[in-house]
Design an enzyme around this catalytic site. Structure first.
Site, PDB file in Angstrom:
ATOM      1  N   VAL A 202       0.846  -1.191   0.000  1.00 13.10           N
ATOM      2  CA  VAL A 202       0.000   0.000   0.000  1.00 13.10           C
ATOM      3  C   VAL A 202       0.882   1.242   0.000  1.00 13.10           C
ATOM      4  O   VAL A 202       1.930   1.278   0.643  1.00 13.10           O
ATOM      5  CB  VAL A 202      -0.914   0.019   1.259  1.00 13.10           C
ATOM      6  CG1 VAL A 202      -1.788   1.268   1.285  1.00 13.10           C
ATOM      7  CG2 VAL A 202      -1.790  -1.222   1.323  1.00 13.10           C
ATOM      8  N   LYS A 203       0.408   2.239  -0.746  1.00 12.42           N
ATOM      9  CA  LYS A 203       1.116   3.533  -0.726  1.00 12.42           C
ATOM     10  C   LYS A 203       0.219   4.540  -0.038  1.00 12.42           C
ATOM     11  O   LYS A 203      -0.973   4.639  -0.354  1.00 12.42           O
ATOM     12  CB  LYS A 203       1.413   3.937  -2.160  1.00 12.42           C
ATOM     13  CG  LYS A 203       1.750   5.378  -2.396  1.00 12.42           C
ATOM     14  CD  LYS A 203       2.332   5.535  -3.778  1.00 12.42           C
ATOM     15  CE  LYS A 203       1.895   6.808  -4.432  1.00 12.42           C
ATOM     16  NZ  LYS A 203       2.584   7.052  -5.691  1.00 12.42           N
ATOM     17  N   THR A 204       0.788   5.286   0.893  1.00 16.94           N
ATOM     18  CA  THR A 204      -0.028   6.265   1.602  1.00 16.94           C
ATOM     19  C   THR A 204       0.807   7.469   2.000  1.00 16.94           C
ATOM     20  O   THR A 204       2.029   7.435   1.942  1.00 16.94           O
ATOM     21  CB  THR A 204      -0.703   5.608   2.831  1.00 16.94           C
ATOM     22  OG1 THR A 204      -1.821   6.382   3.206  1.00 16.94           O
ATOM     23  CG2 THR A 204       0.243   5.477   4.015  1.00 16.94           C
TER      24      THR A 204
END
Ligand code: R5P
Length: 295
Positions: A202-204
């Site tokens: 996941v990219k956040t």
């Protein structure tokens, strides 16, 4: 008939040495298949467990934004210093030399431009083309709380199913609407939903308060999104803090290719990510490299 003369009897069985059964180095990834793990090893360094992804996919909804007007001139010189390149298939095919052998993460969702409602995306490429391009992962935008939240989640789950079929990782990108509050509570929700529904990683965004609760409650690796251009020391500090607080690296675009010296910046960010270089030393490194370039 095969020539069997002189074939030696196999005898080096080392019966006293048990075969190693090591866990895969990435959080939450041990149960994945060999091909997916191999592709992830092309994105994350097995040595540090981290990645410096260079994000240049902005054109898929913004057109030729600052720093990406000429990818051949501005970005290709940076390729030796990233671990992974995140981009669209159009730029990959037209502009990136096929001799580039590091991880490729392809933008796989799209639809609206900056002139329209951004959450109204659909899947924008087929798994067959991703395999043809030897992609390590496909990236999809997920708009938790956005107008087209459910549609974007379904884009992600369809991509995950296709990726699992062929061993291609799925990067879920948590996209935040203009009016939404960017805090740890929101990112815990968004990241956890992506992981629960099967995203490989996941990219956040980074938040100064409670980012470690975002990484610790997400059972797959998180990479930090860079965001808009900020002063170099601030960007280096943000990358340092994110990694210290549990991120498995960064996916950074504008803070690299819009820096005064993109080569100096990407080399420095790499040291911060892989070698835990502290922000003040990192700024010294950046300034030194930048000045050397100008000499
Ligand atoms: C955003 O949607 C784009 O996909 C970029 O990959 C992402 O925002 C990272 O780039 P930047 O560090 O410039 O924000």
């Amino acid at each position: 008939m095969a020539d069997l003369d002189g074939v030696k009897d196999a005898k080096n069985f080392c019966t006293d040495i048990p075969m190693k059964n090591e866990a895969f180095f990435l959080k939450g990834s041990n149960s994945l298949d060999w091909g997916m793990k191999n592709r992830l090893s092309n994105i994350f360094s097995p040595k540090s467990g981290k990645t410096l992804m260079l994000a240049i996919d902005h054109g898929y909804f913004q057109g030729p934004t600052t720093g990406l007007e000429r990818v051949d001139l501005n970005i290709v010189p940076l390729l030796p210093y990233c671990d992974t390149l995140m981009l669209t298939r159009g730029i990959l095919r037209t502009t990136i030399p096929p001799s580039f052998t590091k991880g490729v993460v392809l933008r796989a969702s799209g639809g609206p431009s900056i002139l329209k409602e951004l959450s109204n995306e659909q899947l924008a490429m087929d798994m067959e083309d991703a395999l043809r391009l030897n992609a390590s992962a496909l990236a999809v935008q997920v708009f938790i709380g956005g107008e087209f939240e459910t549609q974007s989640i379904h884009n992600m789950t369809r991509l995950i199913d296709a990726g699992n079929r062929y061993g291609v990782a799925t990067l879920a990108v948590t996209a935040v609407g203009k009016d939404m509050k960017r805090d740890a509570r929101y990112f815990r929700l968004a990241c956890r939903i992506c992981a629960e529904l099967g995203a490989t990683y996941v990219k956040t965004y980074y938040v100064p308060e409670g980012f470690e609760t975002v990484t610790s409650s997400c059972p797959v690796p998180i990479v930090m999104a860079g965001g808009k251009k900020i002063p170099e020391l601030d960007a280096l500090t943000m990358a340092y803090n994110a990694v210290q607080e549990g991120a498995a690296g960064v996916d950074m675009g504008r803070n690299i290719f819009q820096a005064d010296s993109p080569v100096a910046m990407i080399k420095t960010v790499s040291k911060v990510v892989h070698e835990n270089l502290k922000p003040d030393h990192a700024l010294d490194m950046y300034e030194t490299l930048k000045n050397e370039e100008n000499d």
